[in-house]
Structures are given as structure tokens and as C-alpha cells.
Scaffold this motif. Structure first.
Motif, PDB file in Angstrom:
ATOM      1  N   VAL A   1     -43.249  44.135  30.157  1.00 36.90           N
ATOM      2  CA  VAL A   1     -43.724  42.885  30.718  1.00 36.90           C
ATOM      3  C   VAL A   1     -44.407  42.000  29.685  1.00 36.90           C
ATOM      4  N   ARG A   2     -44.942  42.623  28.662  1.00 38.73           N
ATOM      5  CA  ARG A   2     -45.705  41.889  27.659  1.00 38.73           C
ATOM      6  C   ARG A   2     -45.073  40.584  27.189  1.00 38.73           C
ATOM      7  N   PRO A   3     -43.830  40.657  26.663  1.00 36.79           N
ATOM      8  CA  PRO A   3     -43.274  39.434  26.087  1.00 36.79           C
ATOM      9  C   PRO A   3     -43.156  38.332  27.135  1.00 36.79           C
ATOM     10  N   GLY A   4     -43.076  38.760  28.391  1.00 30.04           N
ATOM     11  CA  GLY A   4     -42.928  37.776  29.451  1.00 30.04           C
ATOM     12  C   GLY A   4     -44.201  37.022  29.762  1.00 30.04           C
ATOM     13  N   THR A   5     -45.343  37.591  29.360  1.00 26.29           N
ATOM     14  CA  THR A   5     -46.602  36.971  29.757  1.00 26.29           C
ATOM     15  C   THR A   5     -46.748  35.556  29.230  1.00 26.29           C
ATOM     16  N   TRP A   6     -46.473  35.425  27.927  1.00 26.55           N
ATOM     17  CA  TRP A   6     -46.625  34.087  27.342  1.00 26.55           C
ATOM     18  C   TRP A   6     -45.645  33.114  27.967  1.00 26.55           C
ATOM     19  N   ALA A   7     -44.423  33.586  28.117  1.00 25.55           N
ATOM     20  CA  ALA A   7     -43.420  32.734  28.752  1.00 25.55           C
ATOM     21  C   ALA A   7     -43.861  32.376  30.164  1.00 25.55           C
ATOM     22  N   GLY A   8     -44.347  33.388  30.888  1.00 25.42           N
ATOM     23  CA  GLY A   8     -44.795  33.162  32.252  1.00 25.42           C
ATOM     24  C   GLY A   8     -45.871  32.095  32.313  1.00 25.42           C
ATOM     25  N   LEU A   9     -46.831  32.222  31.400  1.00 26.85           N
ATOM     26  CA  LEU A   9     -47.903  31.222  31.352  1.00 26.85           C
ATOM     27  C   LEU A   9     -47.338  29.834  31.085  1.00 26.85           C
TER      28      LEU A   9
ATOM     29  N   PHE B   1     -44.336  28.641  31.646  1.00 33.08           N
ATOM     30  CA  PHE B   1     -43.572  28.077  32.763  1.00 33.08           C
ATOM     31  C   PHE B   1     -44.495  27.672  33.916  1.00 33.08           C
ATOM     32  N   ALA B   2     -45.575  28.424  34.096  1.00 32.82           N
ATOM     33  CA  ALA B   2     -46.441  28.148  35.242  1.00 32.82           C
ATOM     34  C   ALA B   2     -47.488  27.075  34.926  1.00 32.82           C
ATOM     35  N   LEU B   3     -47.664  26.798  33.639  1.00 33.09           N
ATOM     36  CA  LEU B   3     -48.744  25.885  33.244  1.00 33.09           C
ATOM     37  C   LEU B   3     -48.668  24.514  33.921  1.00 33.09           C
ATOM     38  N   PRO B   4     -47.486  23.871  33.925  1.00 33.12           N
ATOM     39  CA  PRO B   4     -47.456  22.550  34.582  1.00 33.12           C
ATOM     40  C   PRO B   4     -47.964  22.604  36.012  1.00 33.12           C
ATOM     41  N   LEU B   5     -47.596  23.677  36.735  1.00 29.82           N
ATOM     42  CA  LEU B   5     -48.031  23.792  38.128  1.00 29.82           C
ATOM     43  C   LEU B   5     -49.551  23.945  38.199  1.00 29.82           C
ATOM     44  N   VAL B   6     -50.091  24.775  37.295  1.00 33.51           N
ATOM     45  CA  VAL B   6     -51.533  25.010  37.333  1.00 33.51           C
ATOM     46  C   VAL B   6     -52.283  23.707  37.046  1.00 33.51           C
ATOM     47  N   VAL B   7     -51.822  22.985  36.013  1.00 36.66           N
ATOM     48  CA  VAL B   7     -52.446  21.704  35.693  1.00 36.66           C
ATOM     49  C   VAL B   7     -52.313  20.751  36.884  1.00 36.66           C
ATOM     50  N   TYR B   8     -51.133  20.754  37.479  1.00 35.23           N
ATOM     51  CA  TYR B   8     -50.858  19.878  38.609  1.00 35.23           C
ATOM     52  C   TYR B   8     -51.799  20.188  39.777  1.00 35.23           C
ATOM     53  N   LEU B   9     -51.929  21.496  40.085  1.00 41.32           N
ATOM     54  CA  LEU B   9     -52.809  21.874  41.191  1.00 41.32           C
ATOM     55  C   LEU B   9     -54.245  21.447  40.917  1.00 41.32           C
ATOM     56  N   ALA B  10     -54.666  21.591  39.654  1.00 41.80           N
ATOM     57  CA  ALA B  10     -56.032  21.209  39.315  1.00 41.80           C
ATOM     58  C   ALA B  10     -56.224  19.699  39.442  1.00 41.80           C
TER      59      ALA B  10
ATOM     60  N   ALA C   1     -30.684  35.474  24.746  1.00 40.94           N
ATOM     61  CA  ALA C   1     -31.102  34.197  25.309  1.00 40.94           C
ATOM     62  C   ALA C   1     -32.623  34.153  25.443  1.00 40.94           C
ATOM     63  N   SER C   2     -33.217  33.022  25.110  1.00 41.78           N
ATOM     64  CA  SER C   2     -34.659  32.866  25.271  1.00 41.78           C
ATOM     65  C   SER C   2     -34.959  32.706  26.761  1.00 41.78           C
ATOM     66  N   TYR C   3     -36.255  32.786  27.107  1.00 45.95           N
ATOM     67  CA  TYR C   3     -36.623  32.584  28.509  1.00 45.95           C
ATOM     68  C   TYR C   3     -36.174  31.212  28.986  1.00 45.95           C
ATOM     69  N   TRP C   4     -36.362  30.221  28.134  1.00 39.47           N
ATOM     70  CA  TRP C   4     -35.997  28.854  28.493  1.00 39.47           C
ATOM     71  C   TRP C   4     -34.504  28.748  28.755  1.00 39.47           C
ATOM     72  N   ARG C   5     -33.742  29.359  27.831  1.00 34.41           N
ATOM     73  CA  ARG C   5     -32.287  29.355  27.940  1.00 34.41           C
ATOM     74  C   ARG C   5     -31.856  30.068  29.238  1.00 34.41           C
TER      75      ARG C   5
ATOM     76  N   ILE D   1     -32.598  27.781  32.165  1.00 36.33           N
ATOM     77  CA  ILE D   1     -31.740  26.600  32.270  1.00 36.33           C
ATOM     78  C   ILE D   1     -30.294  26.969  32.590  1.00 36.33           C
ATOM     79  N   SER D   2     -29.750  27.981  31.853  1.00 39.42           N
ATOM     80  CA  SER D   2     -28.309  28.183  32.042  1.00 39.42           C
ATOM     81  C   SER D   2     -27.969  29.304  33.011  1.00 39.42           C
ATOM     82  N   ILE D   3     -28.950  30.083  33.436  1.00 37.19           N
ATOM     83  CA  ILE D   3     -28.608  31.132  34.410  1.00 37.19           C
ATOM     84  C   ILE D   3     -29.335  30.947  35.732  1.00 37.19           C
ATOM     85  N   VAL D   4     -30.659  30.876  35.665  1.00 41.68           N
ATOM     86  CA  VAL D   4     -31.419  30.833  36.917  1.00 41.68           C
ATOM     87  C   VAL D   4     -31.137  29.545  37.698  1.00 41.68           C
ATOM     88  N   MET D   5     -31.240  28.414  37.032  1.00 44.41           N
ATOM     89  CA  MET D   5     -31.094  27.151  37.763  1.00 44.41           C
ATOM     90  C   MET D   5     -29.703  26.967  38.385  1.00 44.41           C
ATOM     91  N   PRO D   6     -28.627  27.272  37.631  1.00 43.56           N
ATOM     92  CA  PRO D   6     -27.321  27.142  38.283  1.00 43.56           C
ATOM     93  C   PRO D   6     -27.191  28.023  39.531  1.00 43.56           C
TER      94      PRO D   6
END
Lengths: 334, 272
Positions: free
Chosen positions: A41-49, A51-60, B172-176, B179-184
Motif C-alpha cells: 500500500v505504501r507507494p499508493g499513499t502519496w498518489a492517494g493523497l 488524487f484526494a487533495l483537490p477534494l479535501v481543499v474543496y471541502l475546506a 503505468a503510473s497512477y495517473w495513467r 486516465i486510460s483504464i479507470v475513467m473509460p
């Protein structure tokens, strides 16, 4: 419910806790699971943050901040002049005392309670009756069910103006209809009757929501139950009270809770039909009229409006917690 | 009774019930097509037929309709941009405080709009966003964002893990991947979200009447209609013609995208 990574992660795949024999094994398996989960899960944490950041800023920015402003305004004495001078002295709960002590407060609470309770009772019973009616499909039932949703999706101002005209005392179609039965016309929109007028329109608006949710709840009740009941000689009435109604209770609870929250905050239908005058003034329209003028309140009172708004907010939040508790309990029961 | 007869009986009753339910809408159309002097006689169909009300109203209301379209489309864009990535994170990636965010999204839907409007009014008057279209778009988007995140993440969490893992193995990066898998795959959810955010923004009265009061022609159609109610001349024919115009997008979307409407209506409130 939602399947999420951190709920699925613990434990190597295919190894359910029941399959593990001794307590030591269990602990070891759990440890392996945790390590596994962290590594995966580790590598996903930063990505998760990220992706979720715009929503968090938006909610605030667009929820927390306006709500904070609202509460803050209720604790300061805001007037129209505040926008020029920028001065609003802190007065603590003083404005709350004034608002709760003011003559319109308790009658308005009463109107609000009537509006909410009567609306809910009728929306729910009519919605349920219709859902049962549509439960088993018949020719063109799909189309008819679709048409029932139209009032819900139209702009409320459209329905509101239409009801306003239908309830016109002299030439409204509602009074014409009553005339056919020999009854005198009703002054629907005058001060005394306005509450009933807006309740009628609001019931009409709420039926589709109740129908949709209750109908989808009915679809989850197995047809075999009805077949078995029919073999045992239970008629439709008995089937409804012994099968449909009890099994629908969780869905009913959710429908009524959401309905409560949505009805409590109604402004537009009331404002459009009566501008919240007379008995149709609810807490929500009172707050609206004090802040944004016209209607019952001629003077702009921001702080007072925020006080009423904050009271509404509290009730809505309390109901939100009840809703979550109900949802959670149902999740466990299932 | 034979089964066939019973079905026939149910269909007729259903038609009658639907007719009663939709009567106010029929009445709106009826009045909008009736000549001014005949409106008060309350005929059940437009006996004194005219299209004059539409002729008058169409010219007047066109700028409002255009504003509504811009605001509604803007709301759709803002809602999608914020909710889709967030839902991907909440359903497929690890976000610290995920439960808190999910909880806040549910609570956010319960906040009375009048409270939001009061707060927005103060904030906007400081920022100079009152009576501007971006201001209205942002406010309207709060009607849809929590719903949108929940709808998206309910769907995205059902995407099979294999597909996403395969993409990661291919580098593929998370962004990739997003964009190209989850959203479609989540295209249908995106249509549902877009549809509802459009309808809610189009129908909004509360934010428009508080945050965009002095906007003149840069106000949405709900305000164009409201002006008619406010003016004391009681031109019910023109009023109803405007109401019909304001209902057109809803009617079109209901016919064209019924499937997506149905998908959105039950989402969030009932879990399967």
C-alpha cells in the motif's frame, strides 16, 4: 458496501481466519498480513493523497469555511452597516437568546414540525402504495414509473409557480374542482391556509423520491416468499403486512431519515408560493427572509438569520448521525 | 378474473394515477398555450389557442437560458474534475483519513442550503465573487460534489483488481491508470454524475437568488422566471411559457438518458 484496499489487504489471499489452527499461527498470519499490507500500500499513499487533495481543499473552502462564517456570524452582531464599516462586535450567545425569545420563534418551530411531519407521512404512504402497485410489472409499467419521476427532476420554481396558479383563489383549477363538489373555494395562499398549501405541493414533490427508493427496496424481496404465502392462503393485504412491510423496514428508515433532512431544509417551494408569509414560515424560510429580504421580514438581519441557520444545521447534523448509525447497524445485520 | 384482465386493469389504473400526478405539468402547458383573456376561464384544454406567450417570452428569456446553460455546464466540469480523481483515491488507493472524508461527504449532503448560502454570501462579498458566474458555478457545484464522489467510488471499487494490477505491471503510473483504464470503465458513472450536476445547477433557485441577485442578464433562467412572479402584473400565460422553457432541458435529458437517470436516483440512498 464498498470494497476498499485496506479492508481487503490483511491476511494472505485465500487464508481465512477460520482456516488457521492455533492461536500462535493466527498471530503470525496476522503479522504477515500487516507486513504484506504495508508493502503493497505504501507507494499508493502519496498518489492517494495527490488524487484526494483537490477534494479535501474543496471541502475546506466550500463547505467548512462558509459554515464557519455562518456560525461566526451568529456569534457577532452583524448588520448591513458591517459591510461598510467592517465592525461586528462579538456578543456570544446573545443573539441566540434574542432569537429564541422573539415572538415568531416557537410558532415557526411549530410550522416547521407540521410541515415536516405531515409531508413525510403522506409522501411515505403514497410512495409506498405506489411502489407496491408497481412492484410486479404490467404492460407499460416501466414507462409510467419513469413519468412519475418527472416532477422531481424539474426545477422547483417551475412546479412552485404552477401550484401557485392552480391554487389561485378566483380562477385556480383546484377551487374549480372543489366547486364541482359544491364546496366553496379556499383561499389557499392566504396567511392561515398557506401552510397547508405548501404542504400539498411539497407532498407532490416528494412522492417520486419515496417511490424510487421504496420500489428498489421491494425489488430485493424474494418473490418466493409471496408464492409461499399465497399457497398458505394469505391474501394481498395479509402479504403486505406480514412480508412487504417488515422486510422493507431498513429501507423505510433510510427513506424517512433522508426525507426528514431534505424536508427540513426546504426553502424554494415555500418561498416561491408564499414567500414564507403567515403560517407557511418555517425555520429555513425565516432564515432566508431575514438575510435576503422581501417576504415576511423587511429588515435585513444577518446575525439572526445565522442563528436560525445554525439551529437548522445542528438538527440536520444530529439526523446525519442517526442516519449513519442506522446504516451501520443495517450493515452489521446483513 | 383471468390474468390478462388483471393486467389490463392495472395498466388503466396506472395511467390514471400517472395522469393525476402529472396534471400540474399539463396545466402549465395548457395555460401557456391559452390566450390571455381566456386563461381565467380555466378550460381543460387550450380552446383559445395561441403561441403568443412563447413569442414574447423567447426573446426576453434567451439571455437567461444562455446563462443557465453556461452555469450548468461549468458546474458539470467542476464536479467531474474534483470528484472523479478523489473517488479513485478513496476507493482504490490508500488515503489517510479516508473514513473521515467519507463521513464528511455524507454530512455535507445534509447541510441546509440556506446555511450554505449565508456563509457563501459573506465569503463572496469579501472576495468580490457576488453576482459573478464563476461564483455561482462554484456554489452550485456543492450541490453535486458529495453525491458525485460517492457514486464514483461505489462504482470504482467494483472494478476488478486484476485489471488495475496488469496496468501497474506494464509500468503505468497512477495517473495513467486513472486516465486510460479507470475513467473509460467508469464512463457510465461519469454520464450519471454529469447529468445530475447539470440538472441541479439548472434548477438551482437558492444560490442564484442569493449570490447572483444583481447579475442582470447574467442570471439563470430560474431568476428570469422569478422576476415574473415578483412583478405584480400577473401575466400567467407568459409566466407559464417561461416555466415550460425552463423545463425543456430536463425533459430532453429524461428522454435521451433515462437509463442514467435511473442509475443515479437510487445511488447513495440504498445500498445493494
Amino acid at each position: 458496501m464498498r470494497g476498499t484496499m485496506d479492508e481487503q489487504a490483511p491476511g494472505p489471499a485465500g487464508l481465512s481466519p477460520a482456516a488457521v489452527s492455533g492461536p500462535g499461527d493466527q498471530r503470525r498470519a496476522a503479522a504477515v498480513g500487516v507486513v504484506e499490507a504495508v508493502r503493497r500500500v505504501r507507494p499508493g499513499t502519496w498518489a492517494g493523497l495527490g488524487f484526494a487533495l483537490p477534494l479535501v481543499v474543496y471541502l475546506a473552502l466550500f463547505y467548512a469555511y462558509p459554515l464557519y462564517e455562518n456560525v461566526s456570524m451568529s456569534l457577532h452582531r452583524f448588520t448591513r452597516a458591517t459591510y461598510v464599516t467592517g465592525q461586528a462586535p462579538y456578543v456570544g450567545g446573545q443573539v441566540y437568546d434574542e432569537v429564541v425569545g422573539s415572538p415568531p420563534f416557537w410558532p415557526t418551530v411549530g410550522h416547521t414540525a407540521t410541515f415536516v411531519v405531515v409531508s413525510l407521512v403522506f409522501q411515505y404512504s403514497i410512495g409506498l402504495a405506489l411502489a407496491v402497485f408497481f412492484q410486479r410489472s404490467f404492460p407499460i409499467s416501466g414507462v409510467l414509473r419513469g413519468l412519475f419521476l418527472v416532477p422531481w427532476l424539474l426545477p422547483i420554481i417551475v412546479s412552485g409557480t404552477t401550484w401557485q396558479w392552480m391554487m389561485d383563489a378566483d380562477s385556480g383549477v383546484l377551487n374549480k374542482l372543489l366547486g364541482l363538489f359544491g364546496s366553496d373555494g379556499v383561499w389557499w395562499l392566504n396567511n392561515d391556509n398557506s401552510l397547508w398549501a405548501v404542504i400539498i405541493a411539497n407532498i407532490w414533490l416528494g412522492i417520486p423520491f419515496n417511490l424510487v427508493i421504496l420500489y428498489s427496496g421491494l425489488q430485493n424481496i424474494s418473490g418466493e416468499l409471496y408464492e409461499a404465502a399465497a399457497i398458505d392462503g394469505a391474501g394481498p393485504w395479509r402479504q403486505f403486512w406480514s412480508i412487504t412491510f417488515p422486510l422493507l423496514r431498513p429501507v423505510s428508515a433510510v427513506t424517512l431519515l433522508l426525507g426528514f433532512v431534505y424536508t427540513l431544509k426546504v426553502v424554494d417551494i415555500i418561498w416561491i408560493m408564499t414567500t414564507g408569509t403567515g403560517k407557511s414560515q418555517t425555520l429555513a424560510t425565516w432564515a432566508y427572509s431575514m438575510a435576503f429580504g422581501k417576504g415576511a421580514s423587511a429588515v435585513i438581519k444577518y446575525s439572526e438569520a445565522s442563528v436560525v441557520g445554525s439551529i437548522l444545521l445542528l438538527v440536520a447534523l444530529a439526523m446525519g448521525f442517526v442516519y449513519l448509525a442506522v446504516q451501520r447497524r443495517q450493515g452489521v445485520l446483513r | 378474473m383471468r390474468p390478462g384482465q388483471r393486467q389490463w386493469w392495472k395498466t388503466s389504473l396506472g395511467v390514471v394515477l400517472t395522469g393525476v400526478m402529472l396534471f400540474p405539468l399539463y396545466w402549465m402547458v395548457n395555460v401557456s398555450l391559452t390566450r390571455r383573456e381566456a386563461i381565467r376561464s380555466g378550460d381543460l384544454y387550450p380552446r383559445a389557442f395561441t403561441l403568443d406567450h412563447y413569442r414574447t417570452v423567447l426573446g426576453d428569456q434567451l439571455p437567461y437560458l444562455r446563462t443557465s446553460l453556461v452555469v450548468a455546464l461549468g458546474t458539470v466540469v467542476v464536479t467531474l474534475l474534483i470528484s472523479a480523481p478523489a473517488a479513485y483515491a478513496l476507493s482504490r488507493l490508500l488515503v489517510p483519513g479516508r473514513r473521515v472524508i467519507n463521513f464528511l461527504l455524507i454530512v455535507a449532503q445534509m447541510v441546509p442550503a440556506v446555511v450554505m448560502a449565508l456563509g457563501f454570501y459573506t465569503v463572496y462579498s469579501d472576495l468580490g465573487l457576488l453576482d459573478t458566474l464563476p461564483g455561482l458555478v462554484l456554489a452550485d457545484s456543492t450541490l453535486a460534489v458529495p453525491f458525485a464522489v460517492m457514486l464514483f467510488s461505489a462504482f470504482m471499487s467494483s472494478i476488478p483488481e486484476d485489471i488495475l494490477q496488469a496496468a501497474q505491471i506494464d509500468g503505468a503510473s497512477y495517473w495513467r491508470t486513472f486516465i486510460s483504464i479507470v475513467m473509460p470503465i467508469a464512463r457510465n458513472s461519469a454520464v450519471t454524475v454529469g447529468l445530475f450536476s447539470f440538472l441541479w445547477a439548472w434548477s438551482d433557485f437558492l444560490f442564484a437568488s442569493t449570490l447572483d441577485r444583481e447579475g442582470g442578464k447574467l442570471r439563470p433562467i430560474t431568476m428570469g422566471l422569478y422576476d415574473y412572479i415578483g412583478s405584480q402584473n400577473q401575466e400567467w400565460g407568459e409566466l407559464m411559457a417561461t416555466a415550460v422553457l425552463a423545463s425543456v432541458p430536463t425533459a430532453i435529458l429524461l428522454v435521451v438518458a433515462q437509463k442514467y437517470v435511473a442509475a443515479g436516483l437510487t445511488a447513495g440512498a440504498v445500498k445493494d
